[in-house]
Design a protein around this motif. Structure first.
Motif, PDB file in Angstrom:
ATOM      1  N   TYR A 171       0.826  -1.203   0.000  1.00  0.00           N
ATOM      2  CA  TYR A 171       0.000   0.000   0.000  1.00  0.00           C
ATOM      3  C   TYR A 171       0.867   1.264   0.000  1.00  0.00           C
ATOM      4  O   TYR A 171       0.599   2.203  -0.752  1.00  0.00           O
ATOM      5  CB  TYR A 171      -0.955   0.014   1.201  1.00  0.00           C
ATOM      6  N   ALA A 219       0.342   4.058  -2.812  1.00  0.00           N
ATOM      7  CA  ALA A 219      -0.356   5.296  -2.457  1.00  0.00           C
ATOM      8  C   ALA A 219       0.524   6.395  -1.885  1.00  0.00           C
ATOM      9  O   ALA A 219       0.214   7.571  -2.053  1.00  0.00           O
ATOM     10  CB  ALA A 219      -1.457   4.970  -1.455  1.00  0.00           C
ATOM     11  N   ILE A 249      -7.575  10.734  -6.878  1.00  0.00           N
ATOM     12  CA  ILE A 249      -7.692   9.595  -5.972  1.00  0.00           C
ATOM     13  C   ILE A 249      -9.139   9.553  -5.488  1.00  0.00           C
ATOM     14  O   ILE A 249      -9.654  10.545  -4.985  1.00  0.00           O
ATOM     15  CB  ILE A 249      -6.734   9.740  -4.762  1.00  0.00           C
ATOM     16  N   THR A 278      -9.003   5.450  -0.601  1.00  0.00           N
ATOM     17  CA  THR A 278      -7.799   4.941   0.055  1.00  0.00           C
ATOM     18  C   THR A 278      -8.222   4.278   1.361  1.00  0.00           C
ATOM     19  O   THR A 278      -9.017   4.834   2.118  1.00  0.00           O
ATOM     20  CB  THR A 278      -6.787   6.063   0.373  1.00  0.00           C
ATOM     21  N   TYR A 294      -6.551   1.119  -2.904  1.00  0.00           N
ATOM     22  CA  TYR A 294      -6.112   2.381  -3.499  1.00  0.00           C
ATOM     23  C   TYR A 294      -6.775   2.463  -4.868  1.00  0.00           C
ATOM     24  O   TYR A 294      -6.646   1.538  -5.676  1.00  0.00           O
ATOM     25  CB  TYR A 294      -4.591   2.394  -3.622  1.00  0.00           C
ATOM     26  N   TYR A 299      -8.135   5.267  -8.184  1.00  0.00           N
ATOM     27  CA  TYR A 299      -8.102   6.586  -8.800  1.00  0.00           C
ATOM     28  C   TYR A 299      -8.805   6.536 -10.146  1.00  0.00           C
ATOM     29  O   TYR A 299      -8.884   5.499 -10.787  1.00  0.00           O
ATOM     30  CB  TYR A 299      -6.658   7.084  -8.971  1.00  0.00           C
TER      31      TYR A 299
END
Length: 160
Positions: free
Chosen positions: A34, A38, A77, A80, A86, A88
Motif C-alpha cells: 500500500y 499510495a 484519488i 484509500t 487504493y 483513482y
C-alpha cells in the motif's frame, strides 16, 4: 490534445462496460505494498516500467502520470484504505476515445504475504473496448511483472 473524461466513483470498478481484472501474490506485507502504491507515487517508475513519471498533485489528492510512449493522465484519488485499497480515476488524458477510466488496487493479506488485485475499469466505444480486450494478455504480463518487481524492491529495502 487533452480530453476530459466523465468523472466516476469507486462503484464504477464493478459496473464499467469493460473490466479487466488481474491478480498476483507477493511476499511483501499489505502495508508495504500500500505504501508503495499510495504514498510513494514518485517511486512507481522504479517498479512499473510502463510508467515514465508519476507526480502527486493537489496535495496528494491527485496524480499526474506519464507513460512510456507519450500517454498522459491526470488523475483523482477516489478511495484509500491503508493496507487494503487504493483507487483513482482518470480526469484528463491524451488517449482518444476513452469516456471514463478507473483503476482499483485491492490488497489482501495471505498466509505468505499479499494478494494484489488490479481492476482496470473502462467506458469507451465498442471498437476500442474490443482492442483493449485483445490487449488484456499484455496488460496482465505488465501488471504481474511490475508487482513482482515491486516485491523484490520491498524485500531489499527491509533486508537486514
Amino acid at each position: 490534445m487533452t480530453r476530459r473524461l466523465r468523472p466516476v466513483e469507486l462503484d464504477f470498478a464493478a459496473s464499467a462496460p469493460l473490466r479487466l481484472v488481474f491478480s498476483v501474490e507477493v511476499t511483501a506485507s499489505p502495508r508495504a505494498v500500500y505504501r508503495a502504491l499510495a504514498e510513494d507515487v514518485t517511486g512507481w517508475p522504479s517498479w512499473f516500467t510502463a510508467v515514465a513519471r508519476a507526480t502527486p498533485t493537489d496535495g496528494g489528492a491527485g496524480r499526474e502520470i506519464r507513460l512510456r510512449g507519450g500517454v498522459r493522465l491526470a488523475e483523482t484519488i477516489v478511495a484509500t484504505q491503508p493496507g487494503e485499497l487504493y483507487a483513482y480515476r482518470v480526469d484528463e488524458t491524451n488517449v482518444p476515445g476513452l469516456r471514463a477510466l478507473l483503476e482499483e488496487w485491492r490488497i489482501t493479506a495471505t498466509a505468505t504475504g499479499t494478494r494484489v488485485r488490479w481492476t482496470f475499469a473502462v467506458d469507451a466505444p465498442a471498437p476500442m473496448r474490443g482492442v483493449m480486450r485483445l490487449g488484456r494478455p499484455g496488460m496482465g504480463v505488465s501488471f504481474r511483472g511490475a508487482v513482482r518487481r515491486l516485491d523484490r524492491i520491498l524485500a531489499r529495502s527491509t533486508a537486514p
